[in-house]
Design a protein around this motif. Structure first.
Motif, PDB file in Angstrom:
ATOM      1  N   HIS A 152       0.835  -1.201   0.000  1.00 34.19           N
ATOM      2  CA  HIS A 152       0.000   0.000   0.000  1.00 34.19           C
ATOM      3  C   HIS A 152       0.873   1.256   0.000  1.00 34.19           C
ATOM      4  O   HIS A 152       1.975   1.258   0.557  1.00 34.19           O
ATOM      5  N   THR A 153       0.377   2.333  -0.609  1.00 32.68           N
ATOM      6  CA  THR A 153       1.109   3.601  -0.595  1.00 32.68           C
ATOM      7  C   THR A 153       0.411   4.657   0.267  1.00 32.68           C
ATOM      8  O   THR A 153       0.986   5.697   0.550  1.00 32.68           O
ATOM      9  N   THR A 154      -0.830   4.391   0.674  1.00 33.82           N
ATOM     10  CA  THR A 154      -1.538   5.318   1.548  1.00 33.82           C
ATOM     11  C   THR A 154      -2.645   4.576   2.285  1.00 33.82           C
ATOM     12  O   THR A 154      -3.079   3.503   1.851  1.00 33.82           O
ATOM     13  N   ASP A 155      -3.083   5.161   3.402  1.00 41.61           N
ATOM     14  CA  ASP A 155      -4.218   4.589   4.135  1.00 41.61           C
ATOM     15  C   ASP A 155      -5.534   5.232   3.703  1.00 41.61           C
ATOM     16  O   ASP A 155      -6.589   4.887   4.215  1.00 41.61           O
ATOM     17  N   LYS A 156      -5.479   6.160   2.777  1.00 37.88           N
ATOM     18  CA  LYS A 156      -6.690   6.824   2.300  1.00 37.88           C
ATOM     19  C   LYS A 156      -7.507   5.888   1.421  1.00 37.88           C
ATOM     20  O   LYS A 156      -6.968   5.042   0.712  1.00 37.88           O
ATOM     21  N   THR A 157      -8.832   6.085   1.459  1.00 31.57           N
ATOM     22  CA  THR A 157      -9.697   5.311   0.578  1.00 31.57           C
ATOM     23  C   THR A 157      -9.598   5.854  -0.841  1.00 31.57           C
ATOM     24  O   THR A 157      -9.100   6.961  -1.079  1.00 31.57           O
ATOM     25  N   LEU A 158     -10.102   5.076  -1.781  1.00 32.06           N
ATOM     26  CA  LEU A 158     -10.105   5.502  -3.175  1.00 32.06           C
ATOM     27  C   LEU A 158     -10.912   6.789  -3.350  1.00 32.06           C
ATOM     28  O   LEU A 158     -10.523   7.684  -4.113  1.00 32.06           O
ATOM     29  N   LYS A 159     -12.028   6.907  -2.623  1.00 29.01           N
ATOM     30  CA  LYS A 159     -12.844   8.118  -2.685  1.00 29.01           C
ATOM     31  C   LYS A 159     -12.056   9.336  -2.209  1.00 29.01           C
ATOM     32  O   LYS A 159     -12.127  10.419  -2.806  1.00 29.01           O
ATOM     33  N   GLU A 160     -11.319   9.174  -1.110  1.00 27.74           N
ATOM     34  CA  GLU A 160     -10.569  10.296  -0.533  1.00 27.74           C
ATOM     35  C   GLU A 160      -9.439  10.745  -1.452  1.00 27.74           C
ATOM     36  O   GLU A 160      -9.192  11.949  -1.617  1.00 27.74           O
ATOM     37  N   VAL A 161      -8.742   9.788  -2.058  1.00 30.08           N
ATOM     38  CA  VAL A 161      -7.671  10.128  -3.001  1.00 30.08           C
ATOM     39  C   VAL A 161      -8.252  10.854  -4.210  1.00 30.08           C
ATOM     40  O   VAL A 161      -7.716  11.870  -4.669  1.00 30.08           O
ATOM     41  N   ALA A 162      -9.372  10.353  -4.717  1.00 34.94           N
ATOM     42  CA  ALA A 162     -10.007  10.991  -5.879  1.00 34.94           C
ATOM     43  C   ALA A 162     -10.445  12.414  -5.561  1.00 34.94           C
ATOM     44  O   ALA A 162     -10.264  13.331  -6.376  1.00 34.94           O
ATOM     45  N   ALA A 163     -11.003  12.620  -4.365  1.00 29.93           N
ATOM     46  CA  ALA A 163     -11.443  13.965  -3.970  1.00 29.93           C
ATOM     47  C   ALA A 163     -10.264  14.936  -3.949  1.00 29.93           C
ATOM     48  O   ALA A 163     -10.384  16.082  -4.409  1.00 29.93           O
ATOM     49  N   GLU A 164      -9.115  14.475  -3.444  1.00 27.24           N
ATOM     50  CA  GLU A 164      -7.935  15.329  -3.403  1.00 27.24           C
ATOM     51  C   GLU A 164      -7.462  15.701  -4.810  1.00 27.24           C
ATOM     52  O   GLU A 164      -7.084  16.854  -5.062  1.00 27.24           O
ATOM     53  N   LEU A 165      -7.480  14.747  -5.713  1.00 26.60           N
ATOM     54  CA  LEU A 165      -6.985  15.020  -7.066  1.00 26.60           C
ATOM     55  C   LEU A 165      -7.962  15.871  -7.874  1.00 26.60           C
ATOM     56  O   LEU A 165      -7.549  16.645  -8.739  1.00 26.60           O
ATOM     57  N   ILE A 166      -9.249  15.750  -7.602  1.00 32.35           N
ATOM     58  CA  ILE A 166     -10.221  16.643  -8.252  1.00 32.35           C
ATOM     59  C   ILE A 166     -10.028  18.063  -7.733  1.00 32.35           C
ATOM     60  O   ILE A 166     -10.059  19.034  -8.502  1.00 32.35           O
ATOM     61  N   LEU A 167      -9.798  18.196  -6.423  1.00 32.89           N
ATOM     62  CA  LEU A 167      -9.547  19.519  -5.857  1.00 32.89           C
ATOM     63  C   LEU A 167      -8.261  20.117  -6.436  1.00 32.89           C
ATOM     64  O   LEU A 167      -8.196  21.316  -6.733  1.00 32.89           O
ATOM     65  N   GLU A 168      -7.249  19.281  -6.629  1.00 34.57           N
ATOM     66  CA  GLU A 168      -6.012  19.740  -7.259  1.00 34.57           C
ATOM     67  C   GLU A 168      -6.297  20.310  -8.642  1.00 34.57           C
ATOM     68  O   GLU A 168      -5.757  21.360  -9.023  1.00 34.57           O
ATOM     69  N   SER A 169      -7.168  19.647  -9.395  1.00 36.18           N
ATOM     70  CA  SER A 169      -7.515  20.113 -10.731  1.00 36.18           C
ATOM     71  C   SER A 169      -8.255  21.450 -10.685  1.00 36.18           C
ATOM     72  O   SER A 169      -8.074  22.299 -11.563  1.00 36.18           O
ATOM     73  N   ILE A 170      -9.072  21.652  -9.647  1.00 33.63           N
ATOM     74  CA  ILE A 170      -9.752  22.944  -9.481  1.00 33.63           C
ATOM     75  C   ILE A 170      -8.728  24.049  -9.265  1.00 33.63           C
ATOM     76  O   ILE A 170      -8.813  25.135  -9.854  1.00 33.63           O
ATOM     77  N   TYR A 171      -7.731  23.792  -8.405  1.00 34.59           N
ATOM     78  CA  TYR A 171      -6.680  24.780  -8.165  1.00 34.59           C
ATOM     79  C   TYR A 171      -5.902  25.085  -9.448  1.00 34.59           C
ATOM     80  O   TYR A 171      -5.498  26.226  -9.681  1.00 34.59           O
ATOM     81  N   ASP A 172      -5.710  24.077 -10.275  1.00 24.08           N
ATOM     82  CA  ASP A 172      -4.956  24.267 -11.517  1.00 24.08           C
ATOM     83  C   ASP A 172      -5.740  25.055 -12.561  1.00 24.08           C
ATOM     84  O   ASP A 172      -5.152  25.757 -13.381  1.00 24.08           O
ATOM     85  N   ASN A 173      -7.063  24.924 -12.531  1.00 24.31           N
ATOM     86  CA  ASN A 173      -7.881  25.482 -13.605  1.00 24.31           C
ATOM     87  C   ASN A 173      -8.564  26.794 -13.271  1.00 24.31           C
ATOM     88  O   ASN A 173      -9.125  27.432 -14.162  1.00 24.31           O
ATOM     89  N   LEU A 174      -8.551  27.198 -12.000  1.00 25.96           N
ATOM     90  CA  LEU A 174      -9.173  28.470 -11.627  1.00 25.96           C
ATOM     91  C   LEU A 174      -8.192  29.307 -10.815  1.00 25.96           C
ATOM     92  O   LEU A 174      -7.422  28.789 -10.017  1.00 25.96           O
TER      93      LEU A 174
END
Length: 286
Positions: free
Chosen positions: A172-194
């Motif tokens: 394993h590389t993290t204890d985060k769930t798949l949902k939590e990792v996805a939420a972080e990466l979607i938020l990252e995309s928001i920061y990149d695009n706005l």
């Protein structure tokens, strides 16, 4: 065999998440040039030989009177004494006062100062910066541009870890769930695009994940506080929300190595960042 938790502490934009990604060898942690982007603690699991290093990515230390930001600051401070070792990360160009602010928090465990981004300065400047520290301080220069520094830092970290069985599966590389990792990466995309203040007034909640026909689809809500922000997130002819989804999908595909689809819905919730019940639901408050 050693295993332990290492809190990665530092001001916003000191390069904490980039450092963790460099040590892990993949882009797991959310990275943005904007300040205060990291919102939740994330345990990142790194195997170094037989030893398991669990790096805790924390929100950046900063000063703010806002309720939402106070929660982030408290989360970072709390992690200081809930670990076996602290990595205090500061840019090689930071003023020495950043280290003094860290010491004023009275850490109860040993710490290593990681002098980050040394590729930005000449050797003479680096030597001058190193001379500012007390001889008792343990300082490790670092740059994620050169793998040579990765082994040096991980070797040093392992010296401080207790002898203990692994806390997590070595694969394993993290204890985060798949949902939590996805939420972080979607938020990252928001920061990149706005730009400007809009990303700071956004939060992401992944409602469900569906795996079907060799494709994984994430259904997520983007929560923002005003209708004007909602309009900016969607964009003309929905171009902005499309860009956010495309970038998030690519990040998830690169990370997971599987075919990904991302379905986004923008919702307005006024002053969500002051709603204690909501913040607890999305794990931004204890």
């Amino acid at each position: 065999m050693k295993s332990g938790f290492v809190s990665v502490i530092g001001r916003t934009n000191s390069g904490k998440s980039s450092l963790i990604n460099a040590l892990l060898g993949e882009e797991l942690c959310f990275i943005s040039r904007k300040e205060n982007a990291t919102r939740r603690k994330m345990n990142v699991i790194i195997m170094h030989g037989d030893n398991q290093v669990i790096l805790v990515d924390t929100p950046g230390l900063h000063e703010s009177n806002k309720t939402f930001n106070q929660l982030l600051i408290e989360a970072a401070k709390k992690s200081i004494n809930e670990c076996d070792l602290i990595l205090f990360v500061m840019s090689v160009k930071d003023d020495f006062s950043e280290y003094e602010k860290f010491l004023s928090l009275n850490p109860k465990v040993e710490h290593i100062v990681v002098l980050n981004k040394i590729d930005l300065v000449k050797d003479e400047y680096l030597l001058k910066k190193l001379a500012e520290f007390n001889f008792n301080a343990k300082i490790i220069p670092f740059t994620n541009k050169n793998n040579f520094y990765k082994k040096i830092l991980l070797d040093e970290i392992c010296k401080y870890l207790p002898v203990h069985p692994h806390f997590f599966d070595a694969e394993h590389t993290t204890d985060k769930t798949l949902k939590e990792v996805a939420a972080e990466l979607i938020l990252e995309s928001i920061y990149d695009n706005l730009s400007d203040e809009v990303p700071y007034f956004c939060e992401v909640v992944v409602q469900k994940v569906i795996e079907k026909d060799n494709e994984t689809t994430f259904f997520a809500d983007i929560i923002t506080d005003t209708n004007s922000h909602k309009a900016m997130l969607i964009g003309k002819e929905a171009n902005t929300i499309k860009r956010i989804g495309i970038k998030a999908r690519k990040r998830l595909q690169d990370l997971l190595g599987i075919k990904i689809n991302v379905k986004l819905l923008v919702k307005q919730k006024k002053h969500w960042y002051n709603d204690e019940i909501f913040l607890k639901q999305i794990k931004l408050s204890n």
